[in-house]
Design a protein around this motif. Sequence first.
Motif, PDB file in Angstrom:
ATOM      1  N   LEU A 296      45.932 -31.315  47.113  1.00  0.00           N
ATOM      2  CA  LEU A 296      45.565 -29.842  48.438  1.00  0.00           C
ATOM      3  C   LEU A 296      45.547 -28.830  47.989  1.00  0.00           C
ATOM      4  O   LEU A 296      44.260 -28.229  47.911  1.00  0.00           O
ATOM      5  CB  LEU A 296      45.454 -29.987  49.661  1.00  0.00           C
ATOM      6  N   VAL A 297      46.903 -28.516  47.612  1.00  0.00           N
ATOM      7  CA  VAL A 297      46.602 -26.790  47.672  1.00  0.00           C
ATOM      8  C   VAL A 297      46.568 -26.620  46.654  1.00  0.00           C
ATOM      9  O   VAL A 297      46.057 -25.261  45.730  1.00  0.00           O
ATOM     10  CB  VAL A 297      48.526 -26.204  47.732  1.00  0.00           C
ATOM     11  N   TYR A 298      46.879 -27.999  45.227  1.00  0.00           N
ATOM     12  CA  TYR A 298      46.387 -27.191  43.413  1.00  0.00           C
ATOM     13  C   TYR A 298      44.645 -27.527  43.130  1.00  0.00           C
ATOM     14  O   TYR A 298      44.848 -26.610  42.543  1.00  0.00           O
ATOM     15  CB  TYR A 298      47.619 -28.676  42.919  1.00  0.00           C
ATOM     16  N   ASN A 299      44.540 -28.265  43.819  1.00  0.00           N
ATOM     17  CA  ASN A 299      43.091 -28.641  43.825  1.00  0.00           C
ATOM     18  C   ASN A 299      42.162 -27.533  44.164  1.00  0.00           C
ATOM     19  O   ASN A 299      41.084 -26.343  43.392  1.00  0.00           O
ATOM     20  CB  ASN A 299      42.399 -30.097  44.109  1.00  0.00           C
ATOM     21  N   ALA A 300      42.653 -26.975  45.880  1.00  0.00           N
ATOM     22  CA  ALA A 300      41.891 -25.369  46.205  1.00  0.00           C
ATOM     23  C   ALA A 300      41.904 -24.319  44.723  1.00  0.00           C
ATOM     24  O   ALA A 300      40.856 -23.484  45.021  1.00  0.00           O
ATOM     25  CB  ALA A 300      43.083 -25.250  46.816  1.00  0.00           C
ATOM     26  N   VAL A 301      43.555 -24.323  44.645  1.00  0.00           N
ATOM     27  CA  VAL A 301      43.212 -23.121  43.300  1.00  0.00           C
ATOM     28  C   VAL A 301      42.761 -23.743  41.733  1.00  0.00           C
ATOM     29  O   VAL A 301      42.028 -22.524  41.130  1.00  0.00           O
ATOM     30  CB  VAL A 301      44.870 -22.871  42.845  1.00  0.00           C
ATOM     31  N   LEU A 302      42.788 -24.629  41.437  1.00  0.00           N
ATOM     32  CA  LEU A 302      41.797 -25.090  40.818  1.00  0.00           C
ATOM     33  C   LEU A 302      40.477 -24.875  40.525  1.00  0.00           C
ATOM     34  O   LEU A 302      39.665 -24.891  39.568  1.00  0.00           O
ATOM     35  CB  LEU A 302      41.726 -26.391  39.878  1.00  0.00           C
ATOM     36  N   ASP A 303      39.893 -25.098  41.612  1.00  0.00           N
ATOM     37  CA  ASP A 303      38.535 -25.167  42.343  1.00  0.00           C
ATOM     38  C   ASP A 303      38.004 -23.795  42.151  1.00  0.00           C
ATOM     39  O   ASP A 303      36.815 -23.109  41.336  1.00  0.00           O
ATOM     40  CB  ASP A 303      38.230 -26.158  43.421  1.00  0.00           C
ATOM     41  N   ALA A 304      38.675 -22.967  42.161  1.00  0.00           N
ATOM     42  CA  ALA A 304      38.845 -21.610  42.354  1.00  0.00           C
ATOM     43  C   ALA A 304      38.668 -20.105  41.044  1.00  0.00           C
ATOM     44  O   ALA A 304      38.174 -20.430  40.968  1.00  0.00           O
ATOM     45  CB  ALA A 304      40.297 -20.954  43.296  1.00  0.00           C
ATOM     46  N   HIS A 305      39.327 -21.231  40.077  1.00  0.00           N
ATOM     47  CA  HIS A 305      39.794 -21.474  38.732  1.00  0.00           C
ATOM     48  C   HIS A 305      38.940 -20.961  37.732  1.00  0.00           C
ATOM     49  O   HIS A 305      37.787 -20.689  37.801  1.00  0.00           O
ATOM     50  CB  HIS A 305      40.938 -21.480  38.679  1.00  0.00           C
ATOM     51  N   ASN A 306      38.464 -22.224  37.927  1.00  0.00           N
ATOM     52  CA  ASN A 306      36.842 -22.894  37.621  1.00  0.00           C
ATOM     53  C   ASN A 306      35.665 -22.399  37.965  1.00  0.00           C
ATOM     54  O   ASN A 306      34.945 -21.955  37.129  1.00  0.00           O
ATOM     55  CB  ASN A 306      36.961 -24.749  37.550  1.00  0.00           C
ATOM     56  N   ALA A 307      35.971 -22.206  39.381  1.00  0.00           N
ATOM     57  CA  ALA A 307      34.465 -21.570  39.655  1.00  0.00           C
ATOM     58  C   ALA A 307      34.221 -20.168  38.854  1.00  0.00           C
ATOM     59  O   ALA A 307      33.084 -19.396  39.329  1.00  0.00           O
ATOM     60  CB  ALA A 307      34.431 -21.459  40.982  1.00  0.00           C
ATOM     61  N   VAL A 308      35.364 -18.968  39.027  1.00  0.00           N
ATOM     62  CA  VAL A 308      35.082 -17.934  38.112  1.00  0.00           C
ATOM     63  C   VAL A 308      35.438 -18.249  36.714  1.00  0.00           C
ATOM     64  O   VAL A 308      33.743 -17.631  36.333  1.00  0.00           O
ATOM     65  CB  VAL A 308      36.302 -17.117  38.495  1.00  0.00           C
ATOM     66  N   ILE A 309      35.223 -19.143  36.413  1.00  0.00           N
ATOM     67  CA  ILE A 309      35.507 -19.307  34.681  1.00  0.00           C
ATOM     68  C   ILE A 309      33.649 -19.761  34.375  1.00  0.00           C
ATOM     69  O   ILE A 309      33.582 -18.828  33.575  1.00  0.00           O
ATOM     70  CB  ILE A 309      36.555 -20.187  33.937  1.00  0.00           C
ATOM     71  N   SER A 310      33.187 -19.967  35.213  1.00  0.00           N
ATOM     72  CA  SER A 310      32.046 -20.683  34.293  1.00  0.00           C
ATOM     73  C   SER A 310      31.038 -19.824  35.484  1.00  0.00           C
ATOM     74  O   SER A 310      30.036 -19.971  35.018  1.00  0.00           O
ATOM     75  CB  SER A 310      31.928 -22.467  36.088  1.00  0.00           C
ATOM     76  N   THR A 311      31.830 -18.506  36.380  1.00  0.00           N
ATOM     77  CA  THR A 311      30.292 -17.610  36.357  1.00  0.00           C
ATOM     78  C   THR A 311      30.817 -16.146  35.386  1.00  0.00           C
ATOM     79  O   THR A 311      29.822 -15.616  35.419  1.00  0.00           O
ATOM     80  CB  THR A 311      30.935 -16.870  37.868  1.00  0.00           C
ATOM     81  N   LEU A 312      31.780 -16.401  34.958  1.00  0.00           N
ATOM     82  CA  LEU A 312      32.032 -15.024  34.277  1.00  0.00           C
ATOM     83  C   LEU A 312      31.365 -14.491  33.184  1.00  0.00           C
ATOM     84  O   LEU A 312      31.094 -16.059  32.531  1.00  0.00           O
ATOM     85  CB  LEU A 312      33.606 -14.735  33.747  1.00  0.00           C
ATOM     86  N   LYS A 313      30.800 -13.756  32.785  1.00  0.00           N
ATOM     87  CA  LYS A 313      29.874 -13.126  31.770  1.00  0.00           C
ATOM     88  C   LYS A 313      29.702 -11.253  31.499  1.00  0.00           C
ATOM     89  O   LYS A 313      29.646 -11.437  32.733  1.00  0.00           O
ATOM     90  CB  LYS A 313      27.967 -13.895  31.785  1.00  0.00           C
ATOM     91  N   PRO A 314      29.143 -11.082  30.738  1.00  0.00           N
ATOM     92  CA  PRO A 314      28.923  -9.759  31.250  1.00  0.00           C
ATOM     93  C   PRO A 314      27.935  -8.585  32.584  1.00  0.00           C
ATOM     94  O   PRO A 314      27.190  -9.946  32.776  1.00  0.00           O
ATOM     95  CB  PRO A 314      27.823  -9.208  30.428  1.00  0.00           C
ATOM     96  N   GLY A 315      28.631  -7.941  32.531  1.00  0.00           N
ATOM     97  CA  GLY A 315      27.637  -7.451  34.119  1.00  0.00           C
ATOM     98  C   GLY A 315      28.202  -7.850  35.119  1.00  0.00           C
ATOM     99  O   GLY A 315      27.762  -8.024  36.149  1.00  0.00           O
ATOM    100  N   VAL A 316      29.169  -8.909  35.097  1.00  0.00           N
ATOM    101  CA  VAL A 316      30.057  -9.006  36.115  1.00  0.00           C
ATOM    102  C   VAL A 316      30.679  -8.701  36.900  1.00  0.00           C
ATOM    103  O   VAL A 316      31.331  -8.274  36.540  1.00  0.00           O
ATOM    104  CB  VAL A 316      29.982 -10.973  36.300  1.00  0.00           C
ATOM    105  N   SER A 317      30.507  -8.881  38.485  1.00  0.00           N
ATOM    106  CA  SER A 317      31.986  -7.426  39.481  1.00  0.00           C
ATOM    107  C   SER A 317      32.998  -8.156  39.208  1.00  0.00           C
ATOM    108  O   SER A 317      32.983  -9.663  40.012  1.00  0.00           O
ATOM    109  CB  SER A 317      31.143  -6.779  40.490  1.00  0.00           C
ATOM    110  N   TRP A 318      34.308  -7.717  38.838  1.00  0.00           N
ATOM    111  CA  TRP A 318      35.569  -8.252  39.251  1.00  0.00           C
ATOM    112  C   TRP A 318      36.101  -8.785  40.519  1.00  0.00           C
ATOM    113  O   TRP A 318      36.499  -9.455  40.838  1.00  0.00           O
ATOM    114  CB  TRP A 318      36.819  -7.309  38.336  1.00  0.00           C
ATOM    115  N   VAL A 319      35.079  -7.247  41.626  1.00  0.00           N
ATOM    116  CA  VAL A 319      35.703  -7.951  43.095  1.00  0.00           C
ATOM    117  C   VAL A 319      34.855  -9.260  43.426  1.00  0.00           C
ATOM    118  O   VAL A 319      35.329  -9.697  44.247  1.00  0.00           O
ATOM    119  CB  VAL A 319      34.930  -6.647  43.936  1.00  0.00           C
ATOM    120  N   ASP A 320      33.567  -8.984  42.500  1.00  0.00           N
ATOM    121  CA  ASP A 320      32.937 -10.224  43.193  1.00  0.00           C
ATOM    122  C   ASP A 320      33.724 -12.003  43.122  1.00  0.00           C
ATOM    123  O   ASP A 320      33.941 -12.264  43.951  1.00  0.00           O
ATOM    124  CB  ASP A 320      31.507 -10.368  42.893  1.00  0.00           C
ATOM    125  N   MET A 321      34.625 -12.118  41.699  1.00  0.00           N
ATOM    126  CA  MET A 321      34.944 -12.370  41.200  1.00  0.00           C
ATOM    127  C   MET A 321      36.377 -13.320  42.207  1.00  0.00           C
ATOM    128  O   MET A 321      36.687 -14.248  42.563  1.00  0.00           O
ATOM    129  CB  MET A 321      35.265 -12.997  40.269  1.00  0.00           C
TER     130      MET A 321
END
Length: 489
Positions: free
Chosen positions: A305-330
């Motif tokens: 449960l806890v591991y997948n919570a963190v993994l989902d967050a990790h993957n969500a950020v990496i799939s969203t990251l690109k130039p112009g994205v705010s690190w605070v939003d990430m």
Amino acid sequence: MASPSSLTPPTVPIELHVCNREKLLTSIRHHLSQSSRPLHGFVLLQGGEEQTRYDTDHIEVFRQESYFAYLFGVREPSFFGALDIATGKSFLFAPRLPADYAVWLGEIKPLSYFKERYMVSVAYYVDEITKVLQDEYQGSGTPLLFLLHGLNTDSDNFSKPAEFQGIDKFDTDLTTLHPILTECRVIKSDLELALIQFANDISSEAHVEVMRKIRVGMYEYQLESIFLHHTYMYGGCRHCSYTCICATGENSAVLHYGHAAAPNDRTLEDGDLVLLDMGAEYHFYGSDITCSYPVNKKFTPDQSLVYNAVLDAHNAVISTLKPGVSWVDMHKLAEKVILESLKRGGILNGNVNDMMVERLGAVFMPHGLGHMLGIDTHDPGGYLKGIERPKEPGLKSLRTTRQMQEGMVITVEPGCYFIDALLIPAMGSPNTTKFFNHEAVGRFKGFGGVRIESDVHITANGCKNMTKVPREIGEIEAVMAGAPWPLEK
């Protein structure tokens, strides 16, 4: 018998540092032109000095000062380096060694060796700095030195400006160089990226080696030893990017575990989760990788449960990251994904948006989402001059609030921890107690925490994950059971 490594340390192109010097010259000339200042003077940096252990003659293994390493790539101590802003000429100043150096420490290299090895225009001795720079100066009046002096926003320490006998014969500028040189380090060249990638490759391989060899009854420091041996033996990495964090059980909720008062010395027990934050450094350039998994090779439902919570967050950020994205939003995205997972798992109740308003995410992830990575583990440039840190819980720990730019390298390291010092006040607060399933949270007392950390290169249209370790639960359990990595399709 097959080698446990498929990697070979790459040849380091000294052209990398030539390019870094050219980048700085272009940037500082542009700044001076914009400021209507003459394009004269010298950038002057002092390299690092060897340090002895307190009052003894034991010399610690030397590692070059990072800004000097960036510009000159010099591995030896006690050097100075200069750049002529007018001509682009590069200078190295070597220490004049005593004759008995050759008896105890090896050949005394001629100046021509340093000129050729580090691809500078000319090389002299340190005691010649004053005369050489005065003779080379083509401007009017007293020669001007641009010295490195500025605040590191991660450490709150100031860089040390160069000092040498005769500096009083020059004018000095302590404000111009630091922000310009720091910004040069933020965007990585292809040559730099190749070294960071190798540091990631050998560190990823070493993490997998630890994953295969971990056993109940081992000590935490044995995991550190396996990692350090692999990266040095097969990667030529004499230095680690930072002190290894090898935390099991409750220790994995101690964010900077592994320090002198908590030296990776607990015995691994059946049922423990292990959190391993370790990264090798190759030719100054580093990596920073965290893996979390069960010591006994099988995730329990709560660990999953806890591991997948963190993994989902990790993957969500990496799939969203690109130039112009705010690190605070990430950072906020990672918090929200973790809170949603904890709610689905019955640990939290209520509206996740309301939790975000109350900054509940900081109770489970008190650190920032990540940091710049390069020659330093926490590479400089996170906060531009005049930008203030956020004040809110969690956000105040962010090491940068910048928008992403192509060429940046940044770590993505969400975590979820059960830390009594944070949970007890939050569960007792009238603003946040309603969000907790108190009985379920009690089940996680002593659980520790999970962190998943990868090093990411921001590309033109997205990002590239430079880290290559098992992440999905099925992958981890398979590798720990003896499957090859990468898994065969």
